[in-house]
Write an enzyme that holds these catalytic residues in place. Structure first.
Site, PDB file in Angstrom:
ATOM      1  N   TYR A  27       0.824  -1.203   0.000  1.00 15.14           N
ATOM      2  CA  TYR A  27       0.000   0.000   0.000  1.00 15.14           C
ATOM      3  C   TYR A  27       0.866   1.263   0.000  1.00 15.14           C
ATOM      4  CZ  TYR A  27      -3.419   3.384   1.873  1.00 15.14           C
ATOM      5  OH  TYR A  27      -4.219   4.480   2.091  1.00 15.14           O
ATOM      6  N   LYS A  54       0.941   4.054  -2.960  1.00 17.98           N
ATOM      7  CA  LYS A  54       0.550   5.438  -2.689  1.00 17.98           C
ATOM      8  C   LYS A  54       1.694   6.415  -2.944  1.00 17.98           C
ATOM      9  CE  LYS A  54      -3.780   5.074  -1.599  1.00 17.98           C
ATOM     10  NZ  LYS A  54      -4.781   5.533  -2.598  1.00 17.98           N
TER      11      LYS A  54
END
Length: 302
Positions: free
Chosen positions: A171, A175
């Protein structure tokens, strides 16, 4: 309807719940027609349902707004193309794209499977790239046809993308990629009347209410709910509006009533002796520079 987005058309991905839902409702409240995209998947990306997207559309209609549901997978070329065509078929134009879709598959790095890495990269990073690519191609075609857009893209990053987050290597990397994609898109698309910015929100969603349970807990009755997703949406609406003219290539943090403009990577202390160093000399120089530099912010979870 009146408002700072009156007459504009916005597409919001991952808009069936959480932040995306809040953004879609806020955009509609300010006059935008909204394409509400959501696959209706579980928090880990499994399953699918048309229900969440349609429920948000029904909420917008109930308040006198205009909206249509889009339930195709925007991580595929066909799904991302259909997001654009849905906006054009329903409302005749597209003025703003809010990339928000995502899910989590958290693991410590040594336990992170390749499939979990690929799945999170696909929905967060590819799921930003493909809708952005097709929207940008449309806006470029508008310029070539003699119609200069006044277009906006708002990408969704995270504090994990800015600082890293323990147990979220996939993640965090995705991002961080969203931030780089934002900077490149802002530089490339300005000539076509497109402004591109990114947001690192902190709010209570399916993705955060368990991972950061203590921080995301609702306040006592009557207190300000700093973690409500609706606190983030006003900045998204403003960035999607014509009022944000001249703002592009920027990254914002938003949480509760706080908005922060992030400085990003910037040069710190530097030493140059204009000659090659030995490894020992390089280490001595690095130690000296680190001593003169600001202390780094801690990784999430430490």
């Amino acid at each position: 309807m009146t408002g700072i987005c009156a007459g504009r058309v916005a597409a919001v991905t991952g808009a069936g719940r959480g932040l995306g839902r809040a953004h879609a409702l806020a955009l509609a409240a300010e006059g935008a027609a909204v394409v509400v995209n959501d696959l209706g998947v579980a928090a880990d990306g499994g399953g699918a349902s048309t229900g969440p997207a349609q429920q948000v559309v029904d909420e917008i209609h109930a308040h006198g707004g205009r909206a249509v549901a889009h339930t195709a997978d925007i991580t595929t070329d066909a799904g991302a193309t259909s997001l654009l065509t849905t906006a054009l078929d329903a409302f005749g134009r597209l003025d703003a794209l809010v990339n928000n879709a995502g899910f989590l598959r958290d693991r410590m790095l040594v336990n992170l499977d390749e499939d979990d890495w690929d799945a999170v990269m696909r929905v967060h990073l590819k799921g930003h790239f493909l809708p952005l690519k097709h929207a940008a191609a449309h806006w470029r075609a508008e310029v070539k046809a003699g119609r200069m857009p006044n277009a906006r893209v708002i990408n969704t990053s995270s504090g994990a993308g800015l600082l890293g987050s323990i147990g979220q290597a996939n993640y965090s990397a995705a991002k961080a990629g969203v931030l780089a994609l934002t900077l490149v898109a802002a530089a490339e698309l300005g000539r076509y009347g497109v402004q591109v910015n990114a947001l690192a929100p902190a709010a209570r969603t399916r993705m955060t209410e368990q991972t950061f349970a203590a921080t995301m807990a609702p306040p006592a009755e009557g207190g300000f709910d700093a973690m409500a997703p609706e606190n983030v949406s006003p900045l998204v609406v403003w960035l999607a509006s014509a009022d944000s003219a001249g703002v592009t290539g920027r990254v914002f943090e938003a949480e509760g009533g706080r908005i922060t403009v992030m400085d990003g990577w910037r040069p710190g202390p530097t030493a140059d002796q204009h000659a090659r160093r030995t490894p020992t000399e390089a280490g001595q120089a690095a130690r000296g520079l680190l001593a003169a530099a600001e202390a780094g912010r801690p990784v999430y979870g430490t």
